[in-house]
Write an enzyme that holds these catalytic residues in place. Structure first.
Site: not given
Ligand code: SAH
Ligand code: SF4
Length: 410
Positions: A136, A147, A143, A123, A381, A150
């Protein structure tokens, strides 16, 4: 009016694209000038014409935004036939386009398998605001990192996106917003009142961009090319979870803005939330940030900090955050956690977020709290269809919320 009513499918019927997913000819989108020249010569273009032809094609692709060789008016018929025979400049297939009542647009795009076994879907989200419009963009399907908060982290990596696929997200969004010369903006679209519809690009979608370094780099250089899409490098932001060895390099080789998914300022906690921290702990991460080229008060690093109830949201955490960032030109983005089905965290209470924000504001950091649009779209959604071959609905809910909440900086 409920959010569900406010959301309307932008398209009355699906766009009848010829199946871009089955295209076998290589695309000319997303190639560097050198690669483009080489591709043309391989198919018979005389060497002496290369420079001029590359310039012409580049202009048509990125300034005029054409998606059909026949629209390349100053390119001879013979060359257009050669291009047709060997290459494509088709856009990806739009599986779905949705528009929220606040003007946010989401496109579900489908790309060919390219080794993934089946077509892949990602998306791209457009967020219009006063005076700017942010796109975005995703860098990977899935990935490799995990994390803990995430949702993307629960999915395995399907594959890297190619430079073509990353640039195509931008081309397609500009198409759909009428953001190329001589194109009409759709009626009723919410876009900046003047100038470009897309002014900013953030690599904050799915995936870790620094694990797809070369393609992301090429795509960002095309996005910022002055004879092409010409987005200002100050308005392109790459977000990384902290792939330390690549941080300075991406700055040197592209000059774009940097965002760091920080989320915790004690190694013990960050090891858990952002496991790449075990490999590259905070001390190394902060050293890489300090060494990021071109930093100044006018060119700061954005530190993203997701607010997790009872986990990282105390005033002691706020104090430690300020200490950790000392000496680095920094902005802090507080992100209310977007829960997803099965997530083990909760979003901090609003008062806690405000108290945290007040603390870091008092320490001299502007700290915008990113929220309302994400909630709106997340609720909306529910309208999206889910079929087995599509990205699972739960995946999409979490993913969209993440993209929209964290759409970056000026
Ligand atoms: N993978 C890269 C790019 C993703 S940016 C990174 O981790 O930086 C998207 C941002 O959203 C990142 O800072 C990520 O940590 C954050 N994010 C991921 N899951 C989330 C969630 N459930 N709620 C809020 N922020 C989230
Ligand atoms: Fe991957 Fe999500 Fe961590 Fe970003 S925040 S590096 S998308 S697992």
């Amino acid at each position: 009016m409920t959010v569900m009513e406010a959301l309307s499918p932008a398209l009355e019927k699906p766009i009848a694209f010829s199946p871009a997913t089955q295209e076998t000819r290589p695309s000319l989108i997303g190639l560097t000038r050198e690669e483009l020249g080489k591709a043309l010569v391989e198919k018979g273009l005389p060497e002496r014409q290369v420079k001029m032809r590359v310039q012409q094609i580049w202009h048509w692709l990125y300034i005029r935004g054409v998606s059909d060789f026949d629209e390349m008016k100053n390119v001879s018929k013979d060359l257009r036939e050669l291009l047709h025979a060997h290459f494509t400049i088709q856009r990806p297939e739009i599986v779905e386009e949705q528009i929220s009542n606040d003007g946010t647009r989401k496109w579900l795009l489908r790309f060919p398998p390219r080794g993934a076994g089946r077509p892949v879907e990602i998306e791209t989200v457009y967020i219009p605001e006063e005076g700017r419009g942010t796109l975005c963009v995703s860098s990977q399907v899935g990935c490799t990192l995990t994390c803990d908060f995430c949702h993307t982290g629960t999915q395995r990596l399907v594959r890297n996106l190619t430079a073509e696929e990353i640039v195509s997200q931008l081309l397609l969004a500009r198409d759909r917003l009428g953001d190329f010369p001589d194109r009409d903006t759709p009626q009723g679209a919410i876009v900046p009142s003047e100038g470009r519809k897309i002014t900013n690009m953030v690599m904050m979608g799915m995936g870790e961009p620094l694990y797809n370094f070369d393609h992301v780099k090429t795509a960002m250089l095309i996005a910022s090319d002055g004879d092409g899409l010409s987005l200002s490098k100050r308005r392109i932001t790459l977000s990384t979870s902290g792939v330390v060895p690549e941080i300075v390099r991406i700055g040197e080789e592209t000059g774009v803005m940097l965002a760091i998914s920080l989320h915790a300022v004690r190694d013990e906690l960050r090891d858990l939330l952002v496991p790449i921290n075990r490999k590259y702990p905070l001390k190394e991460l902060m050293a890489a940030c300090k060494a990021y080229p071109g930093l100044s008060n006018a060119r700061r690093i954005t530190f993203e900090y997701v607010m997790l109830k009872g986990v990282n949201d105390s005033l002691v955490d706020a104090r430690d955050l300020v200490r950790t960032l000392k000496g680095i030109p920094a902005k802090i983005n507080l992100i209310p956690f977007n829960p997803w089905p099965g997530s083990k965290y909760e979003c901090s209470d609003w008062e806690t977020i405000e108290a945290f924000a007040d603390f870091i504001n008092a320490a001299g950091y502007a700290s915008p709290i990113r929220t309302p649009r994400g909630r709106d779209i997340l609720a909306a959604c529910g309208q999206l269809k889910s079929e087995s071959e599509r990205m699972k609905k739960t995946d999409r809910l979490a993913f969209e919320a993440m993209m929209i909440a964290n759409h970056g900086e000026d």
